[in-house]
Scaffold this motif. Structure first.
Motif, PDB file in Angstrom:
ATOM      1  N   GLY A   1      -2.248  -4.184  -2.217  1.00 27.49           N
ATOM      2  CA  GLY A   1      -1.336  -4.957  -1.371  1.00 27.49           C
ATOM      3  C   GLY A   1      -0.417  -4.047  -0.587  1.00 27.49           C
ATOM      4  N   GLU A   2       0.682  -4.631  -0.161  1.00 26.55           N
ATOM      5  CA  GLU A   2       1.575  -3.930   0.760  1.00 26.55           C
ATOM      6  C   GLU A   2       2.698  -3.209   0.004  1.00 26.55           C
ATOM      7  OE1 GLU A   2       2.621  -6.657   3.893  1.00 26.55           O
ATOM      8  OE2 GLU A   2       4.641  -5.854   3.983  1.00 26.55           O
ATOM      9  N   ALA A   3       3.545  -3.995  -0.635  1.00 21.36           N
ATOM     10  CA  ALA A   3       4.711  -3.435  -1.329  1.00 21.36           C
ATOM     11  C   ALA A   3       5.242  -4.503  -2.281  1.00 21.36           C
ATOM     12  CB  ALA A   3       5.784  -3.061  -0.312  1.00 21.36           C
ATOM     13  N   PRO A   4       5.944  -4.084  -3.324  1.00 26.11           N
ATOM     14  CA  PRO A   4       6.483  -5.072  -4.260  1.00 26.11           C
ATOM     15  C   PRO A   4       7.496  -5.991  -3.590  1.00 26.11           C
ATOM     16  CG  PRO A   4       6.779  -2.798  -5.067  1.00 26.11           C
ATOM     17  CD  PRO A   4       6.285  -2.704  -3.677  1.00 26.11           C
TER      18      PRO A   4
ATOM     19  N   GLN B   1      10.194 -10.368  -7.347  1.00 20.55           N
ATOM     20  CA  GLN B   1       9.747 -10.528  -8.742  1.00 20.55           C
ATOM     21  C   GLN B   1       9.069  -9.271  -9.263  1.00 20.55           C
ATOM     22  OE1 GLN B   1      10.343 -12.719 -11.132  1.00 20.55           O
ATOM     23  NE2 GLN B   1      11.740 -13.592  -9.612  1.00 20.55           N
ATOM     24  N   GLU B   2       8.285  -8.645  -8.385  1.00 18.96           N
ATOM     25  CA  GLU B   2       7.564  -7.428  -8.781  1.00 18.96           C
ATOM     26  C   GLU B   2       8.571  -6.312  -9.111  1.00 18.96           C
ATOM     27  OE1 GLU B   2       6.790  -9.250  -6.039  1.00 18.96           O
ATOM     28  OE2 GLU B   2       4.933 -10.141  -6.795  1.00 18.96           O
ATOM     29  N   ASP B   3       9.602  -6.214  -8.269  1.00 18.26           N
ATOM     30  CA  ASP B   3      10.656  -5.212  -8.488  1.00 18.26           C
ATOM     31  C   ASP B   3      11.359  -5.468  -9.826  1.00 18.26           C
ATOM     32  OD1 ASP B   3      12.683  -3.170  -7.564  1.00 18.26           O
ATOM     33  OD2 ASP B   3      13.982  -4.936  -7.667  1.00 18.26           O
TER      34      ASP B   3
ATOM     35  N   PRO C   1       2.736  -5.534 -10.196  1.00 18.11           N
ATOM     36  CA  PRO C   1       2.372  -6.040  -8.874  1.00 18.11           C
ATOM     37  C   PRO C   1       1.917  -7.501  -8.917  1.00 18.11           C
ATOM     38  CG  PRO C   1       0.591  -4.714  -9.747  1.00 18.11           C
ATOM     39  CD  PRO C   1       1.717  -4.635 -10.752  1.00 18.11           C
ATOM     40  N   PHE C   2       2.152  -8.206  -7.842  1.00 16.91           N
ATOM     41  CA  PHE C   2       1.636  -9.567  -7.653  1.00 16.91           C
ATOM     42  C   PHE C   2       1.905 -10.491  -8.855  1.00 16.91           C
ATOM     43  CE2 PHE C   2      -0.496  -7.375  -4.215  1.00 16.91           C
ATOM     44  CZ  PHE C   2      -0.398  -8.312  -3.198  1.00 16.91           C
ATOM     45  N   VAL C   3       3.191 -10.625  -9.182  1.00 16.12           N
ATOM     46  CA  VAL C   3       3.583 -11.559 -10.245  1.00 16.12           C
ATOM     47  C   VAL C   3       4.470 -12.696  -9.707  1.00 16.12           C
ATOM     48  CG1 VAL C   3       3.361  -9.977 -12.208  1.00 16.12           C
ATOM     49  CG2 VAL C   3       5.501 -10.026 -10.910  1.00 16.12           C
TER      50      VAL C   3
ATOM     51  N   ALA D   1      -2.785  -2.647  -7.142  1.00 15.04           N
ATOM     52  CA  ALA D   1      -1.696  -1.727  -6.777  1.00 15.04           C
ATOM     53  C   ALA D   1      -1.225  -2.080  -5.366  1.00 15.04           C
ATOM     54  CB  ALA D   1      -2.189  -0.282  -6.849  1.00 15.04           C
ATOM     55  N   ASN D   2      -0.273  -1.326  -4.891  1.00 19.02           N
ATOM     56  CA  ASN D   2       0.266  -1.518  -3.541  1.00 19.02           C
ATOM     57  C   ASN D   2       0.319  -0.186  -2.809  1.00 19.02           C
ATOM     58  OD1 ASN D   2       1.153  -4.381  -3.243  1.00 19.02           O
ATOM     59  ND2 ASN D   2       2.406  -3.899  -5.050  1.00 19.02           N
ATOM     60  N   ILE D   3       0.461  -0.276  -1.482  1.00 22.76           N
ATOM     61  CA  ILE D   3       0.681   0.939  -0.684  1.00 22.76           C
ATOM     62  C   ILE D   3       2.018   1.576  -1.080  1.00 22.76           C
ATOM     63  CG2 ILE D   3       1.084   1.838   1.665  1.00 22.76           C
ATOM     64  CD1 ILE D   3      -1.732   0.929   1.562  1.00 22.76           C
TER      65      ILE D   3
ATOM     66  N   TYR E   1      -7.005 -11.998   3.757  1.00 19.47           N
ATOM     67  CA  TYR E   1      -5.634 -12.389   4.089  1.00 19.47           C
ATOM     68  C   TYR E   1      -4.700 -12.109   2.905  1.00 19.47           C
ATOM     69  CZ  TYR E   1      -7.201 -14.896   8.254  1.00 19.47           C
ATOM     70  OH  TYR E   1      -7.716 -15.211   9.479  1.00 19.47           O
ATOM     71  N   HIS E   2      -3.468 -11.749   3.242  1.00 22.70           N
ATOM     72  CA  HIS E   2      -2.476 -11.557   2.186  1.00 22.70           C
ATOM     73  C   HIS E   2      -2.096 -12.922   1.600  1.00 22.70           C
ATOM     74  CE1 HIS E   2       1.051 -10.370   0.018  1.00 22.70           C
ATOM     75  NE2 HIS E   2       0.813  -9.104   0.297  1.00 22.70           N
ATOM     76  N   PRO E   3      -2.035 -13.036   0.269  1.00 24.31           N
ATOM     77  CA  PRO E   3      -1.696 -14.342  -0.310  1.00 24.31           C
ATOM     78  C   PRO E   3      -0.331 -14.872   0.155  1.00 24.31           C
ATOM     79  CG  PRO E   3      -2.200 -12.728  -2.043  1.00 24.31           C
ATOM     80  CD  PRO E   3      -2.436 -12.045  -0.740  1.00 24.31           C
TER      81      PRO E   3
HETATM   82  N1  URA Z   1       3.155  -8.628  -1.988  1.00 21.27           N
HETATM   83  C1  URA Z   1       2.532  -7.438  -2.052  1.00 21.27           C
HETATM   84  O1  URA Z   1       2.011  -6.929  -1.067  1.00 21.27           O
HETATM   85  N2  URA Z   1       2.495  -6.831  -3.240  1.00 21.27           N
HETATM   86  C2  URA Z   1       3.031  -7.335  -4.346  1.00 21.27           C
HETATM   87  O2  URA Z   1       2.933  -6.703  -5.405  1.00 21.27           O
HETATM   88  C3  URA Z   1       3.661  -8.592  -4.246  1.00 21.27           C
HETATM   89  C4  URA Z   1       3.714  -9.213  -3.068  1.00 21.27           C
END
Ligand code: URA
Length: 186
Positions: free
Chosen positions: A41-44, A47-49, A54-56, A80-82, A154-156
């Motif tokens: 994905g892109e970045a936290p 919630q992820e932070d 990731p992606f929670v 993971a994320n970038i 697509y990004h969720p």
């Molecule tokens: N969006 C992202 O790109 N990454 C995550 O971990 C959460 C949301």
């Protein structure tokens, strides 16, 4: 080469860009260290932070639904994320932040050696597949890069705002599952 644990430790101590000043946790990645399929994905987000995974958040819950729909176990893949640290107010990553962070992802990929890498959204696709990647036109298309088969979906988080695109997402996710099955049959 570092192990994933050693890399995680480095990542959690990283001060390579200013995002370390505002992070609660570094969000390194989670899942199967021997995964054949890796999502990036892109970045936290918030919630992820907070949780360090990731992606929670809401986008992650939608991703889970698509994984379930195509019979992929989240525990079998690696996510993971970038960027490993959350950008303030979830703004897009800056080029210098991506540059400071990308070696962590490169090392994760080299350790895990997945067969398939799926970019979640255009930020990851532009960084990992090609700079002029167009997600509306090129989602679901396969690209061979070195040892890896790559595609983007697509990004969720975008699908939460554009639910009509969920049909395309399901088609792409089914194709990813079929590709994975084929590679695993060998
Ligand atoms: N969006 C992202 O790109 N990454 C995550 O971990 C959460 C949301």
């Amino acid at each position: 080469m570092d192990t994933l644990d050693a890399l995680y430790k480095k990542c959690s101590e990283c001060e390579g860009c200013s995002l370390h000043q505002t992070r609660t946790n570094c969000v390194f990645g989670s899942g199967n260290p021997n995964a054949d399929l890796m999502f990036v994905g892109e970045a936290p987000g918030e919630q992820e932070d907070l949780q360090g995974k990731p992606f929670v958040g809401r986008a992650g819950q939608l991703l889970d639904k698509f994984l379930y729909a195509v019979d992929i176990n989240r525990e079998d893949v690696y996510i993971a994320n970038i960027l490993k640290c959350r950008p303030p107010k979830n703004r897009n990553p800056l080029p210098e932040e991506e540059e400071a962070c990308i070696d962590f992802l490169r090392d994760q990929v080299n350790i895990i050696q997945p067969q398939i890498i799926v970019c979640l959204g255009s930020v990851a696709a532009v960084k990992l597949i090609k700079p002029d990647f167009k997600i509306t036109r090129e989602h679901g298309q396969w690209f061979k890069k070195g040892n890896f088969l790559m595609c983007a979906v697509y990004h969720p988080a975008f699908l939460l705002r554009a639910p009509r695109k969920k049909e395309d997402m399901l088609v792409d996710m089914k194709a990813i599952k079929a590709q994975l099955d084929e590679l695993q049959r060998g």
